[in-house]
Design an enzyme around this catalytic site. Structure first.
Site, short mmCIF file in Angstrom:
data_model
loop_
_atom_site.label_atom_id
_atom_site.label_comp_id
_atom_site.label_asym_id
_atom_site.label_seq_id
_atom_site.Cartn_x
_atom_site.Cartn_y
_atom_site.Cartn_z
N ASP A 1 -10.30 0.13 6.55
CA ASP A 1 -10.53 1.16 7.69
C ASP A 1 -11.28 0.91 8.50
OD1 ASP A 1 -9.42 3.31 5.72
OD2 ASP A 1 -11.21 3.49 4.56
N ARG B 1 -5.19 1.71 -5.17
CA ARG B 1 -4.44 1.14 -4.04
C ARG B 1 -4.64 -0.62 -4.17
NH1 ARG B 1 -7.44 4.74 0.21
NH2 ARG B 1 -6.68 6.00 -1.59
N ASP C 1 -6.81 -1.30 1.15
CA ASP C 1 -7.34 -0.24 2.15
C ASP C 1 -8.05 -0.85 3.17
OD1 ASP C 1 -7.73 2.44 3.05
OD2 ASP C 1 -9.58 2.57 2.01
N ARG D 1 0.85 -1.30 -0.18
CA ARG D 1 0.00 -0.10 0.04
C ARG D 1 0.96 1.34 -0.15
NH1 ARG D 1 -4.86 2.31 2.29
NH2 ARG D 1 -4.52 4.74 1.75
#
Length: 165
Positions: free
Chosen positions: A103, A98, A101, A88
């Site tokens: 989150d 990317r 990811d 990343r």
């Protein structure tokens, strides 16, 4: 002193580079191997159009439910290490392509506001590619602190361009 009780944490996953479906499936395994944590469930995979620059591939998205005793900050460090292992890049291009990811969306019913971390994730309520997978695995009546019930949020969002795989 008693050990802390595991907390339910929801994590959004996204990828649009280097075999995105494989990136997400591998990340599920890596989340399950985090210390003091276990992957309880995960949603189906979804294909979505990119939010950022239009000249990038579609994203593959999912949401995972993790049970963990790690603090939110330690969990953030761990998820960023997983992202780094997937090459990343954080080169400043907002919403750019990317490999992976991760989150942190929700950490039990806690609200966290630091320079590095905001929980609930500040943009989750406007993203169908987060809310629909979350609804697949969340308990009925889930309330997002400061935003209301997941069901009410789902009624206000368009799922246009989102496709379950």
């Amino acid at each position: 002193m008693a050990e802390p009780a595991p907390r339910s944490v929801y994590i959004a996953l996204g990828s649009n580079l280097a075999d995105p479906e494989a990136q997400i499936r591998c990340a599920f395994d890596e989340l399950d191997r985090l210390p003091d944590s276990s992957l309880t469930s995960h949603s189906s995979l979804y294909r979505s159009r990119p939010l950022g620059p239009p000249d990038q591939p579609d994203y593959i998205n999912a949401v995972a439910l993790l049970r963990t005793t790690l603090s939110p900050q330690v969990l953030l460090d761990q998820t960023q290490a997983i992202e780094a292992a997937h090459q990343r890049r954080r080169d400043g291009e907002r919403w750019g392509p990317r490999t992976l990811d991760l989150d942190l969306l929700l950490y039990a019913d806690r609200v966290v506001q630091t320079d590095r971390l905001q929980i609930p994730h500040p943009e989750m309520t406007q993203r169908a590619f987060v809310l629909l997978p979350l609804a697949e695995i969340a308990p009925a009546g889930l309330v997002i602190p400061g935003a209301g019930s997941l069901q009410a949020l789902l009624q206000r969002i368009s799922s246009d361009g989102l496709r379950k795989l």
